[in-house]
Motif scaffolding. Structure first.
Motif, PDB file in Angstrom:
ATOM      1  N   GLY A 153       0.796  -1.220   0.000  1.00 46.82           N
ATOM      2  CA  GLY A 153       0.000   0.000   0.000  1.00 46.82           C
ATOM      3  C   GLY A 153       0.829   1.270   0.000  1.00 46.82           C
ATOM      4  N   THR A 154       2.122   1.163   0.311  1.00 48.59           N
ATOM      5  CA  THR A 154       2.990   2.343   0.329  1.00 48.59           C
ATOM      6  C   THR A 154       3.609   2.631  -1.037  1.00 48.59           C
ATOM      7  OG1 THR A 154       5.022   1.141   0.909  1.00 48.59           O
ATOM      8  CG2 THR A 154       3.595   1.851   2.734  1.00 48.59           C
ATOM      9  N   SER A 156       3.767   3.856  -4.687  1.00 47.18           N
ATOM     10  CA  SER A 156       3.001   4.832  -5.461  1.00 47.18           C
ATOM     11  C   SER A 156       2.709   4.323  -6.864  1.00 47.18           C
ATOM     12  CB  SER A 156       3.782   6.152  -5.561  1.00 47.18           C
ATOM     13  OG  SER A 156       4.927   5.972  -6.385  1.00 47.18           O
ATOM     14  N   ASP A 157       1.711   4.931  -7.503  1.00 50.57           N
ATOM     15  CA  ASP A 157       1.373   4.562  -8.882  1.00 50.57           C
ATOM     16  C   ASP A 157       2.569   4.765  -9.807  1.00 50.57           C
ATOM     17  OD1 ASP A 157      -1.183   3.864  -8.171  1.00 50.57           O
ATOM     18  OD2 ASP A 157      -2.076   5.781  -8.767  1.00 50.57           O
ATOM     19  N   GLU A 158       3.387   5.794  -9.538  1.00 51.92           N
ATOM     20  CA  GLU A 158       4.542   6.079 -10.384  1.00 51.92           C
ATOM     21  C   GLU A 158       5.596   4.963 -10.281  1.00 51.92           C
ATOM     22  OE1 GLU A 158       3.210   8.347  -8.186  1.00 51.92           O
ATOM     23  OE2 GLU A 158       2.128   9.366  -9.797  1.00 51.92           O
ATOM     24  N   GLN A 159       5.616   4.262  -9.157  1.00 52.48           N
ATOM     25  CA  GLN A 159       6.585   3.182  -8.966  1.00 52.48           C
ATOM     26  C   GLN A 159       6.103   1.852  -9.549  1.00 52.48           C
ATOM     27  OE1 GLN A 159       6.640   3.907  -4.658  1.00 52.48           O
ATOM     28  NE2 GLN A 159       8.856   4.125  -4.796  1.00 52.48           N
ATOM     29  N   PHE A 166       6.410  -4.123  -8.524  1.00 54.22           N
ATOM     30  CA  PHE A 166       4.963  -4.189  -8.689  1.00 54.22           C
ATOM     31  C   PHE A 166       4.593  -3.640 -10.065  1.00 54.22           C
ATOM     32  CE2 PHE A 166       4.682  -3.259  -3.895  1.00 54.22           C
ATOM     33  CZ  PHE A 166       4.799  -4.602  -3.596  1.00 54.22           C
ATOM     34  N   GLY A 167       3.713  -4.347 -10.758  1.00 55.21           N
ATOM     35  CA  GLY A 167       3.153  -3.813 -11.986  1.00 55.21           C
ATOM     36  C   GLY A 167       1.982  -2.891 -11.641  1.00 55.21           C
ATOM     37  N   PRO A 168       1.367  -2.290 -12.662  1.00 56.54           N
ATOM     38  CA  PRO A 168       0.191  -1.460 -12.410  1.00 56.54           C
ATOM     39  C   PRO A 168      -0.878  -2.249 -11.659  1.00 56.54           C
ATOM     40  CG  PRO A 168       0.959  -1.206 -14.669  1.00 56.54           C
ATOM     41  CD  PRO A 168       1.741  -2.335 -14.086  1.00 56.54           C
ATOM     42  N   GLY A 184      -3.854  -8.003  -6.384  1.00 58.94           N
ATOM     43  CA  GLY A 184      -4.228  -6.844  -7.190  1.00 58.94           C
ATOM     44  C   GLY A 184      -3.267  -5.689  -7.010  1.00 58.94           C
ATOM     45  N   LEU A 185      -2.863  -5.437  -5.766  1.00 52.80           N
ATOM     46  CA  LEU A 185      -1.926  -4.348  -5.490  1.00 52.80           C
ATOM     47  C   LEU A 185      -0.568  -4.581  -6.135  1.00 52.80           C
ATOM     48  CD1 LEU A 185      -2.416  -3.290  -1.750  1.00 52.80           C
ATOM     49  CD2 LEU A 185      -2.652  -1.860  -3.783  1.00 52.80           C
TER      50      LEU A 185
END
Length: 196
Positions: A153-154, A156-159, A166-168, A184-185
């Protein structure tokens, strides 16, 4: 500091999943679209060494290089190699010093406690990848999933990019099982199944 987590539960589970993989599975598809089963096994063999070194704060080579796309070329007796490396990984993270201070993994300096969570996440998520790809049952302890969810959860979408840790993120209902929300995350579709 994050409470220490005993990685031996996750390493033993990964070892059982690997025991269920035969030569006939190595070219099979996985939820990681760019990786076969053999490539993920190769990745697991590498990450066990890298995160054992990270726990020991051993900065000679293994912790300095970013992960590369695994080839899937496995050493002879790879299953025995995996068992030994997984055991060493769990042992290394039993040391409180592993969780303290700063270490390095994949060429990135990070707190020891975060490196421990990354190691756990790798074991939990790639364990699922390999189990589902080879039609094996898979279940994790609630505390493992909770720790991985808090860590994931920490991010970010940019990462979240293809080929990264992690993928999108994949949309999963909020009331889905905790493991599905973690998948999913980390960019996986919890409903993925092997073709055929």
């Amino acid at each position: 500091m994050t409470d220490m987590i005993d990685l031996s539960v996750a390493t033993r589970r990964m070892d059982r999943v690997l025991d269920g993989i035969g030569d006939e599975h190595l070219l099979a598809a996985t939820p990681c679209t760019e990786a076969t089963v053999g490539m993920l096994v190769d990745h697991v063999l590498g990450l066990t060494l890298a995160f054992t070194a990270a726990a020991s704060k051993d900065f000679e080579g293994l912790t300095d290089t970013p992960p590369t796309l695994p080839t899937g070329e496995l050493p002879g007796g790879w299953n025995d190699v995996a068992t030994a490396r997984l055991s060493a990984l769990a042992d290394a993270w039993r040391d409180p010093d592993a969780w303290a201070g700063t270490t390095r993994a994949g060429g990135i300096d990070l707190p020891g406690e975060i490196a421990g969570l990354v190691a756990l996440d790798e074991l939990v998520v790639h364990g699922w990848d390999l189990a589902v790809a080879t039609r094996q049952p898979y279940a994790c302890e609630p505390d493992e999933i909770a720790a991985c969810l808090a860590f994931a959860g920490t991010v970010s979408d940019e990462q979240r990019t293809e080929g990264a840790l992690f993928g999108p993120a994949v949309s999963v209902p909020g009331d889905a099982p905790a493991l599905h929300r973690l998948l999913g995350l980390t960019g996986r579709d919890p409903s993925w199944a092997p073709p055929g």
